[in-house]
Design a protein around this motif. Structure first.
Motif, PDB file in Angstrom:
ATOM      1  N   UNK A  16       0.806  -1.222   0.000  1.00 47.90           N
ATOM      2  CA  UNK A  16       0.000   0.000   0.000  1.00 47.90           C
ATOM      3  C   UNK A  16       0.843   1.278   0.000  1.00 47.90           C
ATOM      4  N   UNK A  17       2.086   1.186   0.422  1.00 42.77           N
ATOM      5  CA  UNK A  17       2.864   2.382   0.770  1.00 42.77           C
ATOM      6  C   UNK A  17       2.836   3.469  -0.301  1.00 42.77           C
ATOM      7  N   UNK A  18       3.133   3.124  -1.543  1.00 45.42           N
ATOM      8  CA  UNK A  18       3.121   4.094  -2.630  1.00 45.42           C
ATOM      9  C   UNK A  18       1.824   4.029  -3.432  1.00 45.42           C
ATOM     10  N   UNK A  22      -1.315   6.801  -5.265  1.00 39.06           N
ATOM     11  CA  UNK A  22      -1.462   6.898  -6.713  1.00 39.06           C
ATOM     12  C   UNK A  22      -2.865   6.522  -7.186  1.00 39.06           C
ATOM     13  N   UNK A  23      -3.598   5.830  -6.366  1.00 35.97           N
ATOM     14  CA  UNK A  23      -4.884   5.288  -6.802  1.00 35.97           C
ATOM     15  C   UNK A  23      -5.925   6.386  -6.971  1.00 35.97           C
ATOM     16  N   UNK A  24      -6.772   6.211  -7.957  1.00 35.93           N
ATOM     17  CA  UNK A  24      -7.918   7.099  -8.157  1.00 35.93           C
ATOM     18  C   UNK A  24      -9.183   6.532  -7.498  1.00 35.93           C
ATOM     19  N   UNK A  25      -9.264   5.220  -7.418  1.00 40.29           N
ATOM     20  CA  UNK A  25     -10.416   4.550  -6.819  1.00 40.29           C
ATOM     21  C   UNK A  25      -9.897   3.517  -5.837  1.00 40.29           C
ATOM     22  N   UNK A 322      -3.080 -13.446  -7.653  1.00 37.69           N
ATOM     23  CA  UNK A 322      -3.761 -12.232  -8.124  1.00 37.69           C
ATOM     24  C   UNK A 322      -2.852 -11.012  -8.176  1.00 37.69           C
ATOM     25  N   UNK A 323      -1.568 -11.156  -7.839  1.00 44.94           N
ATOM     26  CA  UNK A 323      -0.709  -9.975  -7.727  1.00 44.94           C
ATOM     27  C   UNK A 323      -0.658  -9.189  -9.035  1.00 44.94           C
ATOM     28  N   UNK A 324      -0.429  -9.858 -10.153  1.00 45.11           N
ATOM     29  CA  UNK A 324      -0.362  -9.146 -11.424  1.00 45.11           C
ATOM     30  C   UNK A 324      -1.708  -8.557 -11.812  1.00 45.11           C
ATOM     31  N   UNK A 325      -2.785  -9.253 -11.491  1.00 48.46           N
ATOM     32  CA  UNK A 325      -4.123  -8.695 -11.727  1.00 48.46           C
ATOM     33  C   UNK A 325      -4.299  -7.400 -10.944  1.00 48.46           C
ATOM     34  N   UNK A 326      -3.854  -7.388  -9.713  1.00 52.31           N
ATOM     35  CA  UNK A 326      -3.952  -6.174  -8.900  1.00 52.31           C
ATOM     36  C   UNK A 326      -3.080  -5.054  -9.460  1.00 52.31           C
ATOM     37  N   UNK A 327      -1.910  -5.411  -9.962  1.00 54.77           N
ATOM     38  CA  UNK A 327      -1.048  -4.406 -10.591  1.00 54.77           C
ATOM     39  C   UNK A 327      -1.719  -3.803 -11.815  1.00 54.77           C
ATOM     40  N   UNK A 328      -2.375  -4.645 -12.637  1.00 51.03           N
ATOM     41  CA  UNK A 328      -3.056  -4.132 -13.838  1.00 51.03           C
ATOM     42  C   UNK A 328      -4.242  -3.256 -13.466  1.00 51.03           C
ATOM     43  N   UNK A 329      -4.929  -3.595 -12.416  1.00 53.57           N
ATOM     44  CA  UNK A 329      -6.069  -2.774 -11.987  1.00 53.57           C
ATOM     45  C   UNK A 329      -5.620  -1.356 -11.654  1.00 53.57           C
ATOM     46  N   UNK A 330      -4.468  -1.237 -11.006  1.00 48.07           N
ATOM     47  CA  UNK A 330      -3.970   0.096 -10.670  1.00 48.07           C
ATOM     48  C   UNK A 330      -3.424   0.801 -11.905  1.00 48.07           C
TER      49      UNK A 330
END
Length: 381
Positions: A16-18, A22-25, A322-330
């Protein structure tokens, strides 16, 4: 002689740190969405009529400001012989308690999966961890037989958080009674993380366990149900005779809280129901929306029903990690979630549902788009 304190990386915080900024949602959070200073000032005439300007920035008492401690005690209603200590979030309270109570080689039972502070801090002071497994095949519903199996004459502490982060699992009132009976009979001390106490859906909030057993420390915070994580205020309810031990450790860390944050925190706790009720109603609607979305995926997303808290921990059938899926979501959608690997379950994802409904809808739609772009089952490279 023991070596220096060694604390492992907090995987969740590293994630979560960075990304958080950066997240919009944001549909990652384990707490309700946040209130403002203006919201707090609207609750209390003193904050509107000069009380903030008159506040003296002097050091506070080691156990905390009397107004805040009294507000917490009125809310929690501890058992006899228990006192309230206010802390820098419940994480400081946990750190103080574990350092005061645990010696190298002590066995500490921890519900698993676990928020990192509940397990890693105990290990860092030399405890031998004994996981109490919350089993995915049972939708993480706590099984007291599994707890009974890991308790022993060497158990020093039993550490639990119900409602549970990240799964939303919770013991019901009968399960609470059985849990307290088991821990009491074992001779261990219970550490009860009540960060999510007020966020339950199927029964009233569970009473503070100190009312029923004396060997108990319970913890609370403004970060989850109150929507005030930035205040960094929590508390510990503990036997009065243990308070000097926690203060002894604190004297080397923080000494006390800021009088400003304790004043604002006191107002929040004094008006707890006003702050919590609308966020709980919003979370209930969000939970329904999330579960309906998961059901519509035709089994691609298997989501246990959260019985408390504001997070779900669904399994993604076709995504082993799911790590890469989470990266793509961001990266593609600006959507923040937490990969289940942060909690030892890589095929899952922590999704927070107590956010503005528009944010939750946008976040779930983004997940659906990414899932639709995955190769058909069995064709992943």
């Amino acid at each position: 002689m023991s070596g220096p304190l060694t604390v492992p990386a907090a995987v969740l915080e590293d994630w979560l740190r960075e990304r958080y900024f950066r997240a919009e949602t944001d549909i990652s959070s384990s707490g309700v969405h946040n209130y403002t200073l203006g919201d707090l000032r609207a609750l209390d005439a003193g904050l509107r009529d000069g009380e903030l300007d008159a506040l003296m920035f002097r050091d506070g008492p080691s156990l905390g400001a009397e107004r805040l401690r009294a507000a917490v005690a009125a809310r929690v209603r501890p058992g006899p012989g228990q006192v309230v200590m206010t802390t820098h979030g419940s994480s400081e309270a946990l750190f103080l308690a574990l350092n005061a109570l645990v010696r190298p080689g002590d066995e500490v039972v921890v519900a698993d999966p676990a928020y990192h502070s509940l397990s890693a801090l105990a290990a860092s002071v030399g405890a031998v961890l004994r996981p109490w497994p919350l089993r995915p095949e049972n939708d993480f519903v706590p099984d007291l037989a599994d707890l009974r199996a890991v308790l022993s004459s060497r158990t020093r502490l039993v550490v639990v958080n119900f409602p549970h982060n990240p799964t939303g699992a919770c013991v019901d009132p009968a399960g609470r009674a059985e849990l307290l009976e088991l821990v009491g009979a074992s001779g261990a001390t219970l550490l009860w993380d009540g960060a999510l106490t007020d966020l339950v859906y199927d029964h009233p909030p569970l009473p503070d366990p100190s009312r029923d057993i004396g060997r108990c420390l319970s913890f609370g915070t403004l970060s989850k149900a109150y929507g005030l994580p930035g205040l960094r205020v929590g508390w510990c309810v503990l036997p009065a005779e243990l308070a000097p031990e926690l203060v002894r450790v604190r004297d080397y860390l923080t000494l006390s809280l800021s009088p400003l944050t304790e004043l604002l925190a006191a107002v929040a706790v004094e008006h707890a129901d006003t702050l919590i009720a609308p966020r709980l109603a919003e979370a209930r609607r969000g939970r329904d929306l999330l579960l309906e979305w998961a059901r519509a995926t035709d089994g691609a997303v298997e989501c246990p029903v959260p019985r408390g808290g504001v997070t779900a921990f669904p399994r993604f059938r076709d995504v082993p990690d799911t790590t890469q899926l989470c990266e793509r979501l961001l990266a593609r959608h600006g959507v923040l979630v937490v990969p289940g690997g942060c909690f030892g379950h890589p095929d899952r994802m922590r999704i927070g549902f107590s956010c503005p409904e528009g944010d939750l809808v946008r976040g779930l739609e983004a997940i659906s788009k990414e899932l639709a772009g995955l190769p058909p089952r069995g064709e992943a490279g």
